[in-house]
Design an enzyme around this catalytic site. Structure first.
Site, mmCIF file in Angstrom:
data_model
loop_
_atom_site.group_PDB
_atom_site.id
_atom_site.type_symbol
_atom_site.label_atom_id
_atom_site.label_comp_id
_atom_site.label_asym_id
_atom_site.label_seq_id
_atom_site.Cartn_x
_atom_site.Cartn_y
_atom_site.Cartn_z
ATOM 1 N N ASP A 18 0.853 -1.185 0.000
ATOM 2 C CA ASP A 18 0.000 0.000 0.000
ATOM 3 C C ASP A 18 0.893 1.241 0.000
ATOM 4 O O ASP A 18 1.651 1.472 0.953
ATOM 5 C CB ASP A 18 -0.856 -0.052 1.276
ATOM 6 C CG ASP A 18 -1.764 1.141 1.435
ATOM 7 O OD1 ASP A 18 -1.701 2.089 0.625
ATOM 8 O OD2 ASP A 18 -2.540 1.128 2.411
ATOM 9 N N ILE A 19 0.789 2.030 -1.026
ATOM 10 C CA ILE A 19 1.691 3.188 -1.186
ATOM 11 C C ILE A 19 1.490 4.235 -0.087
ATOM 12 O O ILE A 19 2.416 4.986 0.232
ATOM 13 C CB ILE A 19 1.521 3.810 -2.590
ATOM 14 C CG1 ILE A 19 2.739 4.653 -2.967
ATOM 15 C CG2 ILE A 19 0.221 4.602 -2.705
ATOM 16 C CD1 ILE A 19 2.785 5.046 -4.430
ATOM 17 N N GLY A 40 -9.769 3.947 -6.092
ATOM 18 C CA GLY A 40 -8.451 3.313 -6.224
ATOM 19 C C GLY A 40 -7.409 3.958 -5.326
ATOM 20 O O GLY A 40 -7.677 4.336 -4.183
ATOM 21 N N VAL A 41 -6.229 4.104 -5.872
ATOM 22 C CA VAL A 41 -5.110 4.618 -5.082
ATOM 23 C C VAL A 41 -5.368 6.074 -4.671
ATOM 24 O O VAL A 41 -4.972 6.515 -3.585
ATOM 25 C CB VAL A 41 -3.784 4.424 -5.849
ATOM 26 C CG1 VAL A 41 -3.656 5.328 -7.042
ATOM 27 C CG2 VAL A 41 -2.593 4.584 -4.914
ATOM 28 N N ASP A 42 -6.052 6.812 -5.512
ATOM 29 C CA ASP A 42 -6.393 8.210 -5.232
ATOM 30 C C ASP A 42 -7.239 8.304 -3.947
ATOM 31 O O ASP A 42 -6.928 9.091 -3.028
ATOM 32 C CB ASP A 42 -7.178 8.738 -6.445
ATOM 33 C CG ASP A 42 -7.323 10.244 -6.482
ATOM 34 O OD1 ASP A 42 -6.777 10.924 -5.593
ATOM 35 O OD2 ASP A 42 -7.988 10.737 -7.406
ATOM 36 N N SER A 125 -2.424 4.311 -14.197
ATOM 37 C CA SER A 125 -3.361 3.979 -15.298
ATOM 38 C C SER A 125 -3.720 2.502 -15.427
ATOM 39 O O SER A 125 -4.514 2.148 -16.300
ATOM 40 C CB SER A 125 -2.852 4.479 -16.667
ATOM 41 O OG SER A 125 -3.097 5.862 -16.821
ATOM 42 N N GLY A 127 -5.314 0.582 -13.327
ATOM 43 C CA GLY A 127 -6.537 0.174 -12.625
ATOM 44 C C GLY A 127 -7.744 0.514 -13.487
ATOM 45 O O GLY A 127 -7.905 0.002 -14.589
ATOM 46 N N VAL A 128 -8.551 1.414 -12.979
ATOM 47 C CA VAL A 128 -9.778 1.836 -13.677
ATOM 48 C C VAL A 128 -9.475 2.357 -15.090
ATOM 49 O O VAL A 128 -10.283 2.180 -16.006
ATOM 50 C CB VAL A 128 -10.495 2.920 -12.844
ATOM 51 C CG1 VAL A 128 -11.657 3.538 -13.594
ATOM 52 C CG2 VAL A 128 -10.987 2.323 -11.535
ATOM 53 N N TYR A 129 -8.320 2.965 -15.301
ATOM 54 C CA TYR A 129 -7.997 3.544 -16.611
ATOM 55 C C TYR A 129 -7.596 2.499 -17.654
ATOM 56 O O TYR A 129 -7.446 2.846 -18.826
ATOM 57 C CB TYR A 129 -6.927 4.633 -16.480
ATOM 58 C CG TYR A 129 -7.444 5.975 -15.983
ATOM 59 C CD1 TYR A 129 -8.778 6.153 -15.604
ATOM 60 C CD2 TYR A 129 -6.607 7.089 -15.903
ATOM 61 C CE1 TYR A 129 -9.249 7.382 -15.146
ATOM 62 C CE2 TYR A 129 -7.070 8.330 -15.456
ATOM 63 C CZ TYR A 129 -8.400 8.461 -15.073
ATOM 64 O OH TYR A 129 -8.852 9.689 -14.629
#
Ligand code: ADP
Length: 178
Positions: A18-19, A40-42, A125, A127-129
């Site tokens: 986990d970043i 996501g990560v955001d 990019s 993940g969802v992208y």
């Protein structure tokens, strides 16, 4: 003296996890162009950093895909968050590779300009992208190596991969470069 490739490779680290937990000068956020948070990560970064991060992001006026903007890290262990929207993958003929490269390059530029000695990236990019993971990994690694070579600048780079696929792909690609 110019930094050589083998020295650069020693500064690239691959890890699972986990970043938001990283103790580095800067973590990179795979943001969306509004810079006002998302999934996501955001979402994870905003939750961990706390509401002041969103407050600062509101002052930034968004970012184009491939652009990067820096904020403080607030409750994170990282001093800074570098926010960059990657490209949405739409088949590969919409400049996606160049945009993804810009995300990595411009993030490295901000890290350098702000005196960072360590930086952590997620797999932007992928993940969802929807960016294909192998291609995205190859762009990520080649771009950060190119930056360190061109700028004659060494920084510890951590790729923090959340999923097993990306972890395996990054491990393999880095071994192939060594
Ligand atoms: P994008 O919209 O750029 O595709 P996502 O957040 O959907 O962004 O996914 C980017 C990558 O980040 C994906 O590989 C996803 O598995 C990964 N990811 C999600 N949460 C975390 C986290 N806490 N730390 C590191 N990587 C994460």
């Amino acid at each position: 003296m110019a930094v050589d490739k083998s020295t650069i490779l020693k500064h690239i680290h691959i890890q699972k996890g986990d970043i938001t937990k990283m103790e580095v000068d800067a973590i990179v956020n795979a943001a969306n162009p509004s810079l006002l948070g998302g999934g996501g990560v955001d979402g994870a970064i905003h939750r961990a950093a706390g509401p002041q991060l969103l407050e600062e992001c509101r002052t930034l006026g968004g970012a184009q895909p491939g652009e990067a903007k820096i904020t403080k890290g607030y409750r994170l262990k990282a001093k800074y968050v570098i926010h960059t929207p990657g490209p949405v993958y739409r088949g590969g003929n919409h400049n996606e590779a160049a945009i993804l490269k810009n995300s990595y390059y411009n993030s490295m530029r901000l890290a350098k300009d702000n005196g960072c000695t360590s930086i952590a990236f997620p797999a932007i990019s992928t993940g969802v992208y929807g960016y294909p993971k192998e291609e995205a990994c190859s762009i990520a690694l080649s771009t950060i190596i190119e930056f360190m070579e061109k700028e004659n600048f060494l920084i510890d780079v951590y790729f923090v991969l959340f999923d097993d696929d990306n972890y395996a792909i990054y491990t393999k690609h880095l071994q192939e470069l060594s």
